[in-house]
Each structure stands twice: as C-alpha cells, then as structure tokens.
Write an enzyme that holds these catalytic residues in place. Structure first.
Site, PDB file in Angstrom:
ATOM      1  CG  ASP A   1      52.217 -19.848 -41.021  1.00  0.00           C
ATOM      2  OD1 ASP A   1      52.100 -20.962 -41.566  1.00  0.00           O
ATOM      3  OD2 ASP A   1      51.528 -19.474 -40.055  1.00  0.00           O
TER       4      ASP A   1
ATOM      5  CE  LYS B   1      50.759 -26.563 -44.001  1.00  0.00           C
ATOM      6  NZ  LYS B   1      50.825 -25.554 -42.918  1.00  0.00           N
TER       7      LYS B   1
ATOM      8  CD  GLU C   1      52.961 -25.148 -39.883  1.00  0.00           C
ATOM      9  OE1 GLU C   1      52.099 -25.677 -39.152  1.00  0.00           O
ATOM     10  OE2 GLU C   1      52.847 -25.092 -41.118  1.00  0.00           O
TER      11      GLU C   1
ATOM     12  CG  ASP D   1      50.358 -25.351 -35.008  1.00  0.00           C
ATOM     13  OD1 ASP D   1      49.248 -24.877 -35.305  1.00  0.00           O
ATOM     14  OD2 ASP D   1      51.351 -25.248 -35.746  1.00  0.00           O
TER      15      ASP D   1
END
Lengths: 626, 175
Positions: free
Chosen positions: A25, A87, A184, A206
């Site tokens: 992850d 990210k 994800e 999420d």
C-alpha cells in the site's frame, strides 16, 4: 557459472513451492507491506516492530536518503529536502497540485510531471516513491528470507492513466516485479470480503491522506465485481490538517511562516486532529522561530465545523458512484471504512447518516488495503489452496476519449467499463488530400478537451490522398488489467498503422528509467540490488562474448538449425543485458547455457581430439595423472 | 475461445431477446474465471496476451447482451437488420413532437432546480421504456417481426438518450 534458483513469473517452478509475494500500500502519508503467511495476511513490521512506514523521504547532499520515521521526525529541520506526501505529485503537473504555496519545496515544472529540487539533485516523484518502495522491498526480503517473485501495488481507484503509469514506473525503479496494480478500495474489499465471506453490494469509503475514493462493489460467489467508482484525487486527511492550520493562523493572527515553522505547525495540527478522535479538546502549541508562541485549544465542535465542508465534499462522489451503479442507498449492504482519516468520528457519523447504517470498522483502516493487496498477490502467484480462489473484475475509473474538431471530447471507453477492455471507433479525414491525422488521447468526463487530462498525442501518417471523408481511420483503445491504456490507429483501406503505449506526456520513457537507475547506482553505492544487476550484466556480457567467439571459431560443429537457435538465444541475452531486470538476465543466461551445452560438449571433444593427435597413449596417461 | 462465434454462442445461450440475466451473469463469470489475466500472471508473454484478448472479448460480449438496447440491436444485426442509428434519423412526426415535449419538461425542471420533478420524469420515462422492452421481446422472440422491432429499437435509442439526459440533469443539480 552460478545457477540461480529464481523463478520468473512465466517459468513454472516446482508446484509445491511457496512463492514470495507481497502487497504494498503505497500511501500518501504511510506505506505498508504485507504478505500471506500460513494462509493469513499479515503486515510486515520494521526491525522495531512498526508496520507503518511514513511516506517521507529525506535527501542528503551525498545522495543518500532517509526513508520513514527517521525522515519524518527531522522534517521540520530540513523541510526543503524532506519530501512528504509525494503521492500527490505522481503523474501531476504543477498546476494540478493544490496548496503549492504552503509547501516548502522548490518545484521544477518538467514536461508532464513536476519535479523537486533537493540537495541530492532534481528528483521526480517517481524516484521519491521508488525510495519508499525499495525500503519496503528490503524489509520484505529480509523478513521472508528471499527475493520477491512479485508485488501487487495499490493505487486509488480514481488514479488516472498518468498516475498509474508513474506508480508502475516507481515500482520498476525499485526493482519490483509488478504483478498487478490494484485499486485500493478493491483491496480493502478483498480483505473484508474474505474475512466475513460477505455477499451483496458494498460501498468502500476510503479517505486516505491525500485522496478520496468511493467504490461500489458487488460480491457474489467468489467474484468481486466493481460496479462503479469515483472520488477526488486531491482530497484527503491532509486537507483536514490544512484546514486546522488555516484556522490556527487566523486565530493566532500569525505572520507569514517560514518553511520550518509551517511544517512544525502542520505537524501540530495533525496531532491535534488525531487527538480529537478520542478527546473533546486538543491543545495546539508551538514556539515559532519568529518568537511567536502558538497556544490554542481546538474543541470538537469547532473542528466539526471546520471539517464539515470537506466531509460533505466526499459525499458528492458517493452519490455519483451510486447513480453510476444504478443503485439506491438502501441497496447497500455494508460500508467499509478505509484510510486513517476515517478514524475521525465526524467522518464516521456523516457516512453512517448517509448510508443509514453503522460503517464497518473492525479491520484496522490503515492496514486493510495492504492486507487485501497481499491476499491478491498470493493468489496471483499461484500460492492458493483449493477454496481460496476468487476472481476480481475491476473497472476503469475515468472515461477515455479522443479530441474531435472544435476541441470536443469523443468518449471511446466510458468510465466504469470492466477491464481488460478494448473499443474501436472509426474516423475520417475532413480535408481533400489529407495525408496525416493527429490523434490526441484524453481522459476525463468533461465535454471540452481542455477540461480533461491529456494523455498522449501521436500522428497517423502516410494516409494516401483521398477526397475528404473517404479515408476510414480506425482508432483502437486497449486497456489492460492494470488499467493502462494503449492506442493504435489504422487506416482501413491501406492498412497504414501507428500506435503508442500511452505514457509519453506523464510517464517516463525507458531511457529515463535507465538513466535513473544509473544515477541511483552512482549515488547509492551500497545499493545491493543495483550492484547485483550490474554484476549480472557484466557476467552476461562475458558469456555472450565467449559464445560469439566460439561460434566464430567453430561454426562447422553446428548444423544450420542449431546455430540459428544459439544466435537467437544470444540476441535474447543481449536484449536482457540492455534491460534492467536481473532475473531476466539470469534466465537468459540459463537459456544460453542450456542451448550451448551440446556445442560446448562437441568443442571439448574436438579439442581433446586435437590434443590427442600425434601423441601416444603413454603421454595421455601421464597427463591424466598430473 | 472462438472469437468468431456470436455472443450468445460464446455463453452457450439461446439467441433471444428475453434472456435470463442472472444466468448470463454466472456464465460470464465462469468464462472470466478461465480466461482473466489474473489467471495468467505466471504465464509466458503469448499466453498473457491471449488471455487479455479473450477477457476483453468476454467483457464486450457480456456488455452487449446485458444491456437490453444493445442486445436488441445486436440481435437485429445478426438477422441482417441494420438499425441505421446514425445514417437514418427520420422518425414519425408524432413521436418527435412527444420527444420535444419531454425535453421541454426536462429543461424546465432543470432550470427551476426542481429535483423532485426530474425524479418524477425519470420514473415515468423508465416505466415507459420498460414496457417498450416488453413489446420488443414479443416482436423479436415470439413473432419474429424484425422490421417492427427495428422501428422500436430506433425509438428506444431516443428514449434511452433522454433518460441519460435526465440523469445528467439530476447529477448537475446534486453538484
């Protein structure tokens, strides 16, 4: 020559062998690596027992790096060279990044993707992410005691092609074999679905550090089907920190802050946010370098009003995803919460109110994605035992299309199409005698090309001159199981063809990757992986040259077919040497070793015969004894 | 997998408009379970490419059969009837007038921000469309009247598009 006991995916190792595969992850705030051990998915911790790796990379002047906690605790000291939340920059230009003004970095606008100037030179987000991945890879290989066969890397479902490609490039740079890019929320559903053996339609909410994703999944008898997905790739837990930060500046009437102070205060704001999860009030205090002292108290009610807009902003994509799936709220059987930001009680309440049910929170929201990814990785490499079998049918998150006359978008593949998928569309020329056609591939839902993300431009040339409208140009989009696009165009009457794997504007070319690999080799001298690659390249080169000179010396020992086979294998090795994958090189060496076995045997005989010629038996005997 | 077989044959189902969708779902999943790229991560380059092509084909076939309008269009195409969606947009006047009325109602509700009215229009149109699919099932499966069926499909193209516009209007109100 050493024999390497490494199985490249594609070469079948012994069937009973447990292959080392991990799920990673790669998060905005924290990253994790997990694997399946004795049938159970677990997160692998560092040598101090910590499963999370803060996604923070600090660059030093000598090119060395600190990754994780070490870098995080020092970030206020050296903010310019300490990259957090990288990210958010993956596959992004400067204009796409929010809050640039409150970031301490020296950004450099580069074609396609922004770069950051550090003490160790200019770094692309791909390189920074690769440092994080390398760290996790080392952790996993140390824990599992061997080289990884591959990894499943998770990406927000809402990531577009450029962001996905950048993630895959980073993994390649870290020496990882990417089994699959996995969304994800889907990974989270896998983790939950298998634990609860659930059936029905589930929503995965999420809220990570920097991104928000909502996915609607249908679980039926071993099939995970993504029905729709949506989200906001620039909204996450960090934004709550930022809101608190703004509140603090307002309340404290602070002067513009230095990079250090801003970073320090941002950390305090984050801590306050986390503190409020279990407490009615959080203190925020900091001594700034200007001599100003921040000493404030943030209570739950104030925070709730600060967070309100952000939370309701997440509900828009939720509604859209439901509509895309053709579902009503009451048809959702369960809501899975993912991402550390969903620990905020305000978020849980808002989501619970919207879906009219308690969200599921029994798995650690920080770990659930990595656990699901590990489970999928284990399945993909074939470590399965009878009943642990399922199929994942995922979708592309954003529509893919082409630019038409007048700057309008023509959708070729609509969002939420199950992948892999391909779609072809025919176009024609609009001018008499037109011999070329510019093809501009875009991604997004908007009508105007300028509102969508540009993925690639290429030309189809050599169309024979015809009257306008006579040429028939068929443009085919193919999206693979990782959600990555390739496009080809073909003029139907003549068969003229042109194609691209879509990665030019935001992705990295192979040359760039090779260049970065070289860079990292000179910078990080103790980087065992790169050293091993270089060694393999040198050894392979030696083997290649030896074989070639043998071919030149003794061509008469081989028939045409045998020689051709060896030459083909040599070419394969040459290609492998040019690449950056040590396993491929080793395999190609093994192949060449195998193909030349008989040749070597004959050469040996020949030289023995030559040696024997003109000598008598006694000489030989002496030689053997010697 | 036989890439030349028609989509019904691919799923070993009868060529018909009235289709058991849950049966289609499970057959589709069975095929994907065999051909999906996730099953070939360990395979060689050629097998991986083939897997992608097969999974792509299965997805395409599934999508075509799953959506009633696509399924009807496909059935007509198999029986040699082109619905000429792009080349022929001539429709009977009374149908076009009806369409204009619908559109005016949608526009009005949209400009007035009338969420409730849009939902009402959505539900009314949905019901109308569903009954037309019932009729289409008769024409295609029972009477085999492909000419009338072609006409119905062309009308449904308009109606589905209208439904889509209502949904877009709803979406824009929510945002």
């Amino acid at each position: 020559m050493a024999l390497f006991q490494i199985a490249e995916p594609g070469e079948a190792p012994a069937p009973h062998e447990h292959k080392l595969a991990v799920g990673i992850d790669l998060g905005t705030t924290n990253s994790l690596v997990a694997t399946v051990r004795s049938g159970i998915a677990i997160c692998l911790s560092d040598d101090q027992g910590r499963p999370l790796l803060p996604s923070v990379v600090r660059y030093h002047a000598d090119g060395s790096t600190d990754v994780g906690y070490g870098a995080q605790t020092r970030q206020a000291v050296d903010p310019k060279n300490t990259i957090v939340s990288v990210k958010r920059f993956m596959g992004r230009g400067l204009k796409d990044i929010s809050h640039v003004e409150s970031m301490p970095y020296e950004f450099i606008e580069a074609p396609g993707m922004v770069k950051v100037k550090t003490l160790a030179g200019i770094k692309s987000p791909v390189e920074v992410s690769a440092e994080i991945l390398k760290n996790l890879r080392d952790r996993a290989e140390a824990a599992l005691g061997g080289e990884l066969v591959g990894a499943v890397i998770t990406v927000p479902a809402y990531f577009d092609d450029a962001q996905r490609q950048a993630t895959k490039d980073a993994a390649r740079l870290a020496g990882l074999n990417v089994l699959r890019l996995l969304n994800e929320p889907t990974a989270a559903a896998i983790a939950y679905g298998l634990d609860n053996s659930a059936e029905g339609v589930y929503a995965v909410y999420d809220l990570g550090g920097g991104t928000f994703d909502i996915s609607i999944l249908k679980l039926t008898k071993g099939v995970f089907e993504v029905m729709s997905t949506g989200g906001d790739s620039a909204l996450g837990g960090d934004d709550f920190d930022h809101r608190i930060f703004c509140w603090v500046i307002e309340q404290g009437k602070l002067q513009p802050l230095s990079a250090q102070d801003a970073r320090l205060l941002m950390m305090r704001c984050r801590e306050a946010k986390e503190f409020l999860t279990n407490n009615p009030e959080a203190p925020i205090s900091a001594n700034l370098s200007t001599g100003e002292i921040v000493d404030l108290k943030l209570d739950v009610a104030t925070f709730a009003s600060i967070a309100q807009t952000l939370i309701s902003k997440t509900l828009q994509p939720v509604k859209k995803a439901l509509r895309d799936a053709g579902l009503r709220v009451e048809e959702i059987k369960g809501v899975v919460m993912v991402g550390g930001a969903t620990r905020m009680p305000q978020v849980q309440k808002a989501v619970g109110d919207f879906f009219r049910q308690e969200p599921l929170t029994n798995l650690d929201p920080d770990k659930v994605v990595a656990l699901g990814a590990a489970t999928q990785a284990n399945l993909l490499v074939g470590n399965k035992t009878g009943k642990d079998d399922w199929l994942l049918l995922d979708v592309i998150p954003l529509s893919l299309g082409l630019e038409m006359m007048g700057g309008l978008t023509e959708k070729v593949i609509p969002r939420n199409s199950t992948i892999p998928t391909a779609r072809a569309q025919e176009f024609t020329t609009f001018k008499d005698g037109q011999t070329a056609m510019a093809i501009h591939v875009v991604q997004g839902e908007r009508e105007l090309v300028s509102d969508c993300r540009s993925l690639a431009r290429f030309d189809l040339r050599g169309i024979p001159p015809m009257v306008a409208g006579a040429a028939r140009i068929r443009v085919t989009f193919q999206v693979d199981a990782d959600g990555l696009l390739s496009v080809s165009a073909r003029e139907q009457t003549t068969g003229i063809e042109s194609s691209v794997v879509v990665k030019p504007s935001y992705g990295l070319s192979d040359d760039e990757i090779a260049g970065m690999l070289k860079d990292s080799m000179t910078h990080a001298k103790d980087d065992a992986i790169n050293r091993a690659l270089k060694e393999a390249q040198v050894e392979a080169q030696r083997m290649l040259e030896a074989t070639e000179s043998a071919l030149k010396e003794d061509p008469h020992l081989l028939n045409e077919a045998e020689a051709a086979k060896i030459v083909a294998t040599i070419e394969k090795l040459r290609l492998a040497i040019a690449g950056d994958n040590r396993r491929v090189i080793n395999l190609a060496m093994d192949d060449l070793g195998f193909e030349t076995q008989e040749f070597a045997h004959r050469r040996m005989n020949q030289s023995v015969n030559r040696a024997l010629a003109g000598r008598n038996v006694a000489d030989i005997k002496i030689g053997e004894e010697a | 997998m036989d890439f030349k077989a028609d989509h019904f044959a691919l799923f070993s189902m009868n060529r018909a408009f009235r289709l058991d969708l849950s049966d289609l779902d499970s057959r589709y999943r069975d095929i994907q379970a065999q051909v999906h790229p996730d099953r070939f991560v360990n395979a060689g380059e050629a097998a991986r490419r083939l897997s992608m092509q097969q999974a792509t084909h299965a997805n395409e076939a599934y999508l075509t059969l799953k959506k009633p309008l696509k399924r009807a269009t496909y059935l007509l195409q198999l029986s040699g009837h082109d619905i000429q969606a792009e080349s022929n947009t001539a429709m009977p006047a009374e149908f076009l007038i009806e369409q204009m009325e619908w559109r005016e109602a949608v526009m009005e509700a949209r400009q007035g921000g009338d969420h409730h009215e849009l939902e009402h229009l959505h539900n009314r149109l949905r019901a109308d469309i569903n009954s037309r699919y019932e009729e289409l099932g008769e024409l295609l499966d029972a009477s085999g009247d492909f000419v009338s069926a072609t006409d119905r499909v062309r009308r449904l193209l308009f109606l589905e598009k209208l439904l889509h516009e209502i949904d877009d209007a709803l979406a824009s109100l929510e945002e």
